[in-house]
Design a protein around this motif. Structure first.
Motif, PDB file in Angstrom:
ATOM      1  N   ARG A  56       0.440  -9.923 -13.641  1.00 36.56           N
ATOM      2  CA  ARG A  56      -0.076  -8.741 -14.309  1.00 36.56           C
ATOM      3  C   ARG A  56      -0.288  -7.672 -13.263  1.00 36.56           C
ATOM      4  O   ARG A  56      -0.963  -7.890 -12.262  1.00 36.56           O
ATOM      5  CB  ARG A  56      -1.399  -9.064 -14.992  1.00 36.56           C
ATOM      6  CG  ARG A  56      -1.269  -9.997 -16.166  1.00 36.56           C
ATOM      7  CD  ARG A  56      -2.639 -10.221 -16.770  1.00 36.56           C
ATOM      8  NE  ARG A  56      -3.278  -8.929 -17.038  1.00 36.56           N
ATOM      9  CZ  ARG A  56      -4.583  -8.828 -17.315  1.00 36.56           C
ATOM     10  NH1 ARG A  56      -5.347  -9.872 -17.338  1.00 36.56           N
ATOM     11  NH2 ARG A  56      -5.105  -7.637 -17.562  1.00 36.56           N
ATOM     12  N   LYS A  57       0.289  -6.499 -13.504  1.00 33.05           N
ATOM     13  CA  LYS A  57       0.191  -5.432 -12.521  1.00 33.05           C
ATOM     14  C   LYS A  57      -0.356  -4.178 -13.174  1.00 33.05           C
ATOM     15  O   LYS A  57      -0.090  -3.902 -14.343  1.00 33.05           O
ATOM     16  CB  LYS A  57       1.550  -5.124 -11.887  1.00 33.05           C
ATOM     17  CG  LYS A  57       2.106  -6.274 -11.057  1.00 33.05           C
ATOM     18  CD  LYS A  57       3.409  -5.898 -10.410  1.00 33.05           C
ATOM     19  CE  LYS A  57       3.952  -7.045  -9.569  1.00 33.05           C
ATOM     20  NZ  LYS A  57       5.225  -6.696  -8.924  1.00 33.05           N
ATOM     21  N   GLY A  58      -1.106  -3.407 -12.401  1.00 30.08           N
ATOM     22  CA  GLY A  58      -1.586  -2.119 -12.856  1.00 30.08           C
ATOM     23  C   GLY A  58      -1.339  -1.086 -11.795  1.00 30.08           C
ATOM     24  O   GLY A  58      -1.286  -1.408 -10.617  1.00 30.08           O
ATOM     25  N   ARG A  59      -1.162   0.158 -12.168  1.00 32.48           N
ATOM     26  CA  ARG A  59      -0.904   1.207 -11.191  1.00 32.48           C
ATOM     27  C   ARG A  59      -1.979   2.280 -11.321  1.00 32.48           C
ATOM     28  O   ARG A  59      -2.305   2.743 -12.396  1.00 32.48           O
ATOM     29  CB  ARG A  59       0.488   1.814 -11.421  1.00 32.48           C
ATOM     30  CG  ARG A  59       0.847   2.888 -10.409  1.00 32.48           C
ATOM     31  CD  ARG A  59       2.244   3.406 -10.673  1.00 32.48           C
ATOM     32  NE  ARG A  59       3.229   2.370 -10.498  1.00 32.48           N
ATOM     33  CZ  ARG A  59       3.804   2.078  -9.340  1.00 32.48           C
ATOM     34  NH1 ARG A  59       3.450   2.729  -8.263  1.00 32.48           N
ATOM     35  NH2 ARG A  59       4.709   1.131  -9.240  1.00 32.48           N
ATOM     36  N   ARG A  60      -2.541   2.660 -10.175  1.00 31.26           N
ATOM     37  CA  ARG A  60      -3.552   3.721 -10.152  1.00 31.26           C
ATOM     38  C   ARG A  60      -3.400   4.443  -8.832  1.00 31.26           C
ATOM     39  O   ARG A  60      -3.431   3.831  -7.774  1.00 31.26           O
ATOM     40  CB  ARG A  60      -4.961   3.125 -10.296  1.00 31.26           C
ATOM     41  CG  ARG A  60      -6.081   4.179 -10.310  1.00 31.26           C
ATOM     42  CD  ARG A  60      -7.421   3.494 -10.467  1.00 31.26           C
ATOM     43  NE  ARG A  60      -8.501   4.449 -10.410  1.00 31.26           N
ATOM     44  CZ  ARG A  60      -8.957   5.134 -11.426  1.00 31.26           C
ATOM     45  NH1 ARG A  60      -8.381   4.994 -12.600  1.00 31.26           N
ATOM     46  NH2 ARG A  60      -9.967   5.975 -11.294  1.00 31.26           N
ATOM     47  N   ASN A  61      -3.248   5.752  -8.912  1.00 33.77           N
ATOM     48  CA  ASN A  61      -3.078   6.583  -7.717  1.00 33.77           C
ATOM     49  C   ASN A  61      -1.914   6.107  -6.861  1.00 33.77           C
ATOM     50  O   ASN A  61      -1.961   6.130  -5.633  1.00 33.77           O
ATOM     51  CB  ASN A  61      -4.366   6.593  -6.881  1.00 33.77           C
ATOM     52  CG  ASN A  61      -5.537   7.198  -7.638  1.00 33.77           C
ATOM     53  OD1 ASN A  61      -5.341   8.077  -8.476  1.00 33.77           O
ATOM     54  ND2 ASN A  61      -6.741   6.721  -7.360  1.00 33.77           N
ATOM     55  N   GLY A  62      -0.841   5.640  -7.539  1.00 34.54           N
ATOM     56  CA  GLY A  62       0.358   5.244  -6.819  1.00 34.54           C
ATOM     57  C   GLY A  62       0.301   3.855  -6.236  1.00 34.54           C
ATOM     58  O   GLY A  62       1.273   3.389  -5.652  1.00 34.54           O
ATOM     59  N   ALA A  63      -0.836   3.136  -6.340  1.00 28.35           N
ATOM     60  CA  ALA A  63      -0.956   1.799  -5.758  1.00 28.35           C
ATOM     61  C   ALA A  63      -0.710   0.745  -6.823  1.00 28.35           C
ATOM     62  O   ALA A  63      -1.117   0.886  -7.968  1.00 28.35           O
ATOM     63  CB  ALA A  63      -2.351   1.611  -5.157  1.00 28.35           C
ATOM     64  N   VAL A  64       0.003  -0.300  -6.446  1.00 26.82           N
ATOM     65  CA  VAL A  64       0.291  -1.406  -7.352  1.00 26.82           C
ATOM     66  C   VAL A  64      -0.675  -2.544  -7.060  1.00 26.82           C
ATOM     67  O   VAL A  64      -0.816  -2.968  -5.918  1.00 26.82           O
ATOM     68  CB  VAL A  64       1.753  -1.880  -7.183  1.00 26.82           C
ATOM     69  CG1 VAL A  64       2.005  -3.086  -8.069  1.00 26.82           C
ATOM     70  CG2 VAL A  64       2.708  -0.754  -7.532  1.00 26.82           C
ATOM     71  N   HIS A  65      -1.372  -3.013  -8.084  1.00 27.64           N
ATOM     72  CA  HIS A  65      -2.349  -4.074  -7.926  1.00 27.64           C
ATOM     73  C   HIS A  65      -1.837  -5.305  -8.673  1.00 27.64           C
ATOM     74  O   HIS A  65      -1.610  -5.255  -9.874  1.00 27.64           O
ATOM     75  CB  HIS A  65      -3.710  -3.650  -8.476  1.00 27.64           C
ATOM     76  CG  HIS A  65      -4.242  -2.400  -7.835  1.00 27.64           C
ATOM     77  ND1 HIS A  65      -4.896  -2.406  -6.626  1.00 27.64           N
ATOM     78  CD2 HIS A  65      -4.190  -1.103  -8.245  1.00 27.64           C
ATOM     79  CE1 HIS A  65      -5.251  -1.170  -6.317  1.00 27.64           C
ATOM     80  NE2 HIS A  65      -4.827  -0.363  -7.277  1.00 27.64           N
ATOM     81  N   ASP A  66      -1.635  -6.424  -7.988  1.00 23.74           N
ATOM     82  CA  ASP A  66      -1.138  -7.658  -8.562  1.00 23.74           C
ATOM     83  C   ASP A  66      -2.315  -8.607  -8.703  1.00 23.74           C
ATOM     84  O   ASP A  66      -2.750  -9.217  -7.718  1.00 23.74           O
ATOM     85  CB  ASP A  66      -0.050  -8.231  -7.655  1.00 23.74           C
ATOM     86  CG  ASP A  66       0.642  -9.428  -8.304  1.00 23.74           C
ATOM     87  OD1 ASP A  66       0.061  -9.986  -9.249  1.00 23.74           O
ATOM     88  OD2 ASP A  66       1.749  -9.766  -7.861  1.00 23.74           O
ATOM     89  N   VAL A  67      -2.847  -8.735  -9.909  1.00 24.05           N
ATOM     90  CA  VAL A  67      -4.021  -9.567 -10.112  1.00 24.05           C
ATOM     91  C   VAL A  67      -3.702 -11.028  -9.860  1.00 24.05           C
ATOM     92  O   VAL A  67      -4.556 -11.807  -9.408  1.00 24.05           O
ATOM     93  CB  VAL A  67      -4.596  -9.359 -11.530  1.00 24.05           C
ATOM     94  CG1 VAL A  67      -3.655  -9.917 -12.596  1.00 24.05           C
ATOM     95  CG2 VAL A  67      -5.983  -9.992 -11.652  1.00 24.05           C
ATOM     96  N   GLU A  68      -2.456 -11.446 -10.109  1.00 26.41           N
ATOM     97  CA  GLU A  68      -2.081 -12.833  -9.853  1.00 26.41           C
ATOM     98  C   GLU A  68      -2.126 -13.119  -8.352  1.00 26.41           C
ATOM     99  O   GLU A  68      -2.584 -14.179  -7.927  1.00 26.41           O
ATOM    100  CB  GLU A  68      -0.678 -13.113 -10.411  1.00 26.41           C
ATOM    101  CG  GLU A  68      -0.544 -12.914 -11.911  1.00 26.41           C
ATOM    102  CD  GLU A  68      -1.397 -13.883 -12.714  1.00 26.41           C
ATOM    103  OE1 GLU A  68      -1.771 -14.939 -12.156  1.00 26.41           O
ATOM    104  OE2 GLU A  68      -1.703 -13.601 -13.877  1.00 26.41           O
ATOM    105  N   ALA A  69      -1.642 -12.199  -7.554  1.00 25.80           N
ATOM    106  CA  ALA A  69      -1.698 -12.373  -6.101  1.00 25.80           C
ATOM    107  C   ALA A  69      -3.149 -12.395  -5.621  1.00 25.80           C
ATOM    108  O   ALA A  69      -3.503 -13.141  -4.699  1.00 25.80           O
ATOM    109  CB  ALA A  69      -0.924 -11.263  -5.396  1.00 25.80           C
ATOM    110  N   VAL A  70      -3.992 -11.577  -6.247  1.00 23.26           N
ATOM    111  CA  VAL A  70      -5.415 -11.557  -5.895  1.00 23.26           C
ATOM    112  C   VAL A  70      -6.046 -12.921  -6.179  1.00 23.26           C
ATOM    113  O   VAL A  70      -6.797 -13.468  -5.367  1.00 23.26           O
ATOM    114  CB  VAL A  70      -6.148 -10.448  -6.671  1.00 23.26           C
ATOM    115  CG1 VAL A  70      -7.665 -10.597  -6.538  1.00 23.26           C
ATOM    116  CG2 VAL A  70      -5.716  -9.084  -6.179  1.00 23.26           C
ATOM    117  N   LEU A  71      -5.718 -13.493  -7.340  1.00 21.38           N
ATOM    118  CA  LEU A  71      -6.263 -14.808  -7.691  1.00 21.38           C
ATOM    119  C   LEU A  71      -5.723 -15.899  -6.775  1.00 21.38           C
ATOM    120  O   LEU A  71      -6.451 -16.823  -6.402  1.00 21.38           O
ATOM    121  CB  LEU A  71      -5.936 -15.126  -9.154  1.00 21.38           C
ATOM    122  CG  LEU A  71      -6.689 -14.285 -10.189  1.00 21.38           C
ATOM    123  CD1 LEU A  71      -6.142 -14.533 -11.588  1.00 21.38           C
ATOM    124  CD2 LEU A  71      -8.186 -14.597 -10.146  1.00 21.38           C
TER     125      LEU A  71
END
Length: 305
Positions: free
Chosen positions: A4-19
């Motif tokens: 699951r990815k979200g984009r904010r201010n050009g940054a990609v956040h991978d919640v799966e990688a975070v977990l």
């Protein structure tokens, strides 16, 4: 794995990688790290991700060590999962002697990976207790014997130790007859064909098992080499620390001697100044006495003339 990815201010956040990263965090730091990551996701406006991260459960020490092994040794872990699939498929086609050999090889592979996982945990600052080691080995045995357990470990987010089943569980119901059971006799041609097919499967599984054992032995050798290199590096570090301490002590002695020399120099300089003052006073007194003597001599000559 679908991230699951979200984009904010050009940054990609991978919640799966975070977990994934969270579940390799030592249990003692898990809660603090989880709250930090959840707060960061919430600050970025990723409320769903923050909720998902906050819901993560802290793993036991054995489960964390199993997760750490999966992430630290991906190639060996992949081979271990393949070995489990091969063993589960071959288990019901093996005779008693082959099952005995299989059990011995399985124990060796599990023991090797368990030692490596314990070393990774130690490198991360946590020594596994004996109960934790036992739970870790039980989890690895479960991965070999149970496809569901294998899938859980492959996800890299175990929370508790896995429990191995009493016997190997294939992903689907086995077509071969289990040892010790009876079935209706099949037609001779079909029975012979099935027997040949099982023999071929057995040979293929034995080859896979041999390759897996070689991989385990190679991993154990790499672990021994890394330990030897680590021991050499630690010894060199200790020698460097000893040399540093010896140099520090020499510097301390030299600084003390320098301070003492400075004090002696200052004292000698003061004494020299006092001596110079005394010498000047004596010179002034001598000059005064010489003038008085000269004046007296002249006065006497005038009186005698």
């Amino acid at each position: 794995m679908n991230a699951r990815k979200g984009r904010r201010n050009g940054a990609v956040h991978d919640v799966e990688a975070v977990l994934d990263e969270l579940y390799t965090t030592p249990p003692s730091d898990f809660v603090a790290r989880r709250e930090t990551l959840a707060a960061a996701a919430k600050t970025d406006g990723r409320v769903d991700d923050a909720r998902l991260i906050h819901a993560a459960r802290r793993p036991t020490l054995a489960a964390w060590a199993a997760n750490l092994l999966l992430r630290s040794q991906p190639e060996e872990s992949r081979q271990f999962l393949e070995l489990g699939r091969a063993l589960r498929e071959a288990y019901h086609a093996l005779d008693a002697a082959e099952l005995k050999e299989l059990s011995a090889q399985r124990r060796q592979v599990v023991a090797t990976l368990s030692r490596q996982a314990a070393q990774h945990a130690l490198d991360a600052g946590h020594r596994l207790s004996e109960p934790a080691r036992q739970d870790l080995e039980a989890s690895l045995r479960a991965v070999l014997a149970d496809p569901e357990a294998a899938d859980q470990w492959a996800g890299g987010r175990l929370v508790t130790a896995l429990t191995p089943p009493s016997e190997f569980r294939p992903a689907t119901a086995p077509t071969a007859q289990r040892p010790g059971t009876r079935s209706r006799p099949a037609p001779p041609p079909a029975a012979q064909s099935s027997k040949d097919e099982l023999a071929e499967q057995r040979r293929a599984r034995q080859k896979q098992l041999a390759r897996a054992q070689e991989a385990a032995e190679a991993a154990a050798q790499r672990l021994r080499e890394e330990r030897a290199r680590r021991a050499g590096a630690d010894a060199e570090l200790q020698r460097a620390r000893d040399r540093t301490e010896q140099a520090r002590q020499r510097i301390s002695v030299i600084e003390e001697q320098l301070q003492q020399a400075r004090e002696e120099f200052q004292q000698a300089e003061n004494e020299q100044q006092e001596a110079e003052e005394h010498s000047q006073t004596a010179a002034d007194a001598l000059a005064e006495a010489e003038r008085e003597a000269h004046d007296t001599a002249q006065h006497i000559r005038r009186m005698t003339n």
